[in-house]
Design a protein around this motif. Structure first.
Motif, PDB file in Angstrom:
ATOM      1  N   PHE A 146       0.667  -1.092   0.431  1.00 45.83           N
ATOM      2  CA  PHE A 146       0.163   0.003   0.151  1.00 45.83           C
ATOM      3  C   PHE A 146       0.956   1.053  -0.247  1.00 45.83           C
ATOM      4  N   PRO A 147       0.799   2.207  -0.818  1.00 45.94           N
ATOM      5  CA  PRO A 147       1.086   3.294  -1.228  1.00 45.94           C
ATOM      6  C   PRO A 147       1.309   4.063   0.026  1.00 45.94           C
ATOM      7  N   LEU A 148       2.878   4.848   0.029  1.00 45.18           N
ATOM      8  CA  LEU A 148       1.951   6.414   0.893  1.00 45.18           C
ATOM      9  C   LEU A 148       2.682   7.850   0.421  1.00 45.18           C
ATOM     10  N   MET A 149       3.746   7.217  -0.227  1.00 39.68           N
ATOM     11  CA  MET A 149       3.786   8.191  -0.707  1.00 39.68           C
ATOM     12  C   MET A 149       5.344   8.219  -2.118  1.00 39.68           C
ATOM     13  N   ALA A 150       5.405   9.375  -3.330  1.00 39.09           N
ATOM     14  CA  ALA A 150       5.275   9.383  -4.694  1.00 39.09           C
ATOM     15  C   ALA A 150       7.241   9.490  -3.442  1.00 39.09           C
ATOM     16  N   HIS A 151       8.651   9.086  -3.689  1.00 41.08           N
ATOM     17  CA  HIS A 151       9.746  10.109  -3.911  1.00 41.08           C
ATOM     18  C   HIS A 151      10.750  10.008  -4.829  1.00 41.08           C
ATOM     19  N   GLU A 152      10.572  11.026  -5.698  1.00 43.34           N
ATOM     20  CA  GLU A 152      11.955  10.939  -6.913  1.00 43.34           C
ATOM     21  C   GLU A 152      10.997   9.860  -7.772  1.00 43.34           C
ATOM     22  N   GLU A 153      12.117   8.835  -8.084  1.00 44.65           N
ATOM     23  CA  GLU A 153      11.331   8.098  -9.040  1.00 44.65           C
ATOM     24  C   GLU A 153      10.980   5.740  -8.192  1.00 44.65           C
ATOM     25  N   SER A 154      10.164   6.594  -7.261  1.00 51.90           N
ATOM     26  CA  SER A 154      10.236   5.030  -5.782  1.00 51.90           C
ATOM     27  C   SER A 154       9.026   6.200  -5.257  1.00 51.90           C
ATOM     28  N   LEU A 155       8.611   4.723  -5.014  1.00 51.69           N
ATOM     29  CA  LEU A 155       7.426   4.840  -3.835  1.00 51.69           C
ATOM     30  C   LEU A 155       8.030   3.584  -2.570  1.00 51.69           C
ATOM     31  N   PHE A 156       7.038   4.510  -1.419  1.00 46.08           N
ATOM     32  CA  PHE A 156       7.136   4.449  -0.195  1.00 46.08           C
ATOM     33  C   PHE A 156       6.072   3.590  -0.209  1.00 46.08           C
ATOM     34  N   ILE A 157       6.699   1.782   0.368  1.00 45.71           N
ATOM     35  CA  ILE A 157       5.165   1.358   1.155  1.00 45.71           C
ATOM     36  C   ILE A 157       4.826   0.969   2.046  1.00 45.71           C
ATOM     37  N   VAL A 158       3.617   1.046   2.367  1.00 48.16           N
ATOM     38  CA  VAL A 158       3.871  -0.463   4.145  1.00 48.16           C
ATOM     39  C   VAL A 158       2.865  -1.956   3.313  1.00 48.16           C
ATOM     40  N   VAL A 159       3.518  -2.236   3.579  1.00 53.34           N
ATOM     41  CA  VAL A 159       2.815  -3.382   3.827  1.00 53.34           C
ATOM     42  C   VAL A 159       1.832  -4.559   4.450  1.00 53.34           C
ATOM     43  N   GLY A 160       0.246  -4.946   4.034  1.00 53.78           N
ATOM     44  CA  GLY A 160      -0.869  -5.815   4.460  1.00 53.78           C
ATOM     45  C   GLY A 160      -0.491  -6.080   4.957  1.00 53.78           C
ATOM     46  N   SER A 161      -1.552  -7.127   6.158  1.00 53.26           N
ATOM     47  CA  SER A 161      -1.362  -8.102   6.521  1.00 53.26           C
ATOM     48  C   SER A 161      -2.626  -9.065   6.900  1.00 53.26           C
ATOM     49  N   TYR A 162      -2.588 -10.040   7.354  1.00 50.75           N
ATOM     50  CA  TYR A 162      -4.192 -10.966   7.768  1.00 50.75           C
ATOM     51  C   TYR A 162      -4.695 -10.974   8.373  1.00 50.75           C
TER      52      TYR A 162
END
Length: 151
Positions: free
Chosen positions: A88-104
């Motif tokens: 799940f994306p949080l933010m765009a940074h230059e050519e990348s995405l910062f994400i968190v990972v969802g779980s059950y």
């Protein structure tokens, strides 16, 4: 320190930020379509602020998403080969995405990973994994606070 305290610190440093929040019901409504749970820390973030105005450029270039923008980005990425359904994306940074990972089941904290869309294909075979960038959302926010204070 909590996400809420870190958000408060950022808003104090950037008084021009127009702080909007979401209710628990709004967050649940936004996230109801997803087959995973996001952390308590994630919820605390969006209860404290619905992203940040563009007044804060995280780490010089990053744009932290409002929840609706994060969902739009998720929808755009999910069809890409190699993008995993629980990222799940949080933010765009230059050519990348910062994400968190969802779980059950809902976790307490959200480690934050950095991924590059050009590398999605590498994640297909799981021979490559995203790089852990921050151990939690709180740490990400506090790093921006420290970055501001250093400059």
């Amino acid at each position: 320190m909590s996400v809420t305290a870190a958000v408060d610190q950022l808003c104090a440093l950037y008084p021009q930020v127009h702080r909007q929040t979401l209710t628990l019901e709004e967050i649940n409504q936004y996230l109801s379509e997803f087959p995973f749970q996001l952390s308590k820390e994630f919820y605390d973030l969006y209860l404290s602020t619905n992203g940040f105005d563009r007044a804060i450029q995280f780490f010089g270039f990053g744009e932290f998403y409002r929840l609706s923008e994060a969902i739009e980005t998720y929808r755009a990425c999910i069809s890409e080969r190699g993008y995993r359904a629980n990222w799940f994306p949080l933010m765009a940074h230059e050519e990348s995405l910062f994400i968190v990972v969802g779980s059950y089941q809902q976790e307490i904290v959200s480690p934050v990973f950095r991924i590059f869309p050009d590398d999605f294909e590498l994640y297909v075979t799981r021979n490559s994994e995203p790089r852990l960038h921050f151990p939690s959302l709180t740490e990400l926010l506090l790093e921006e606070v420290q970055s501001y204070l250093r400059d």
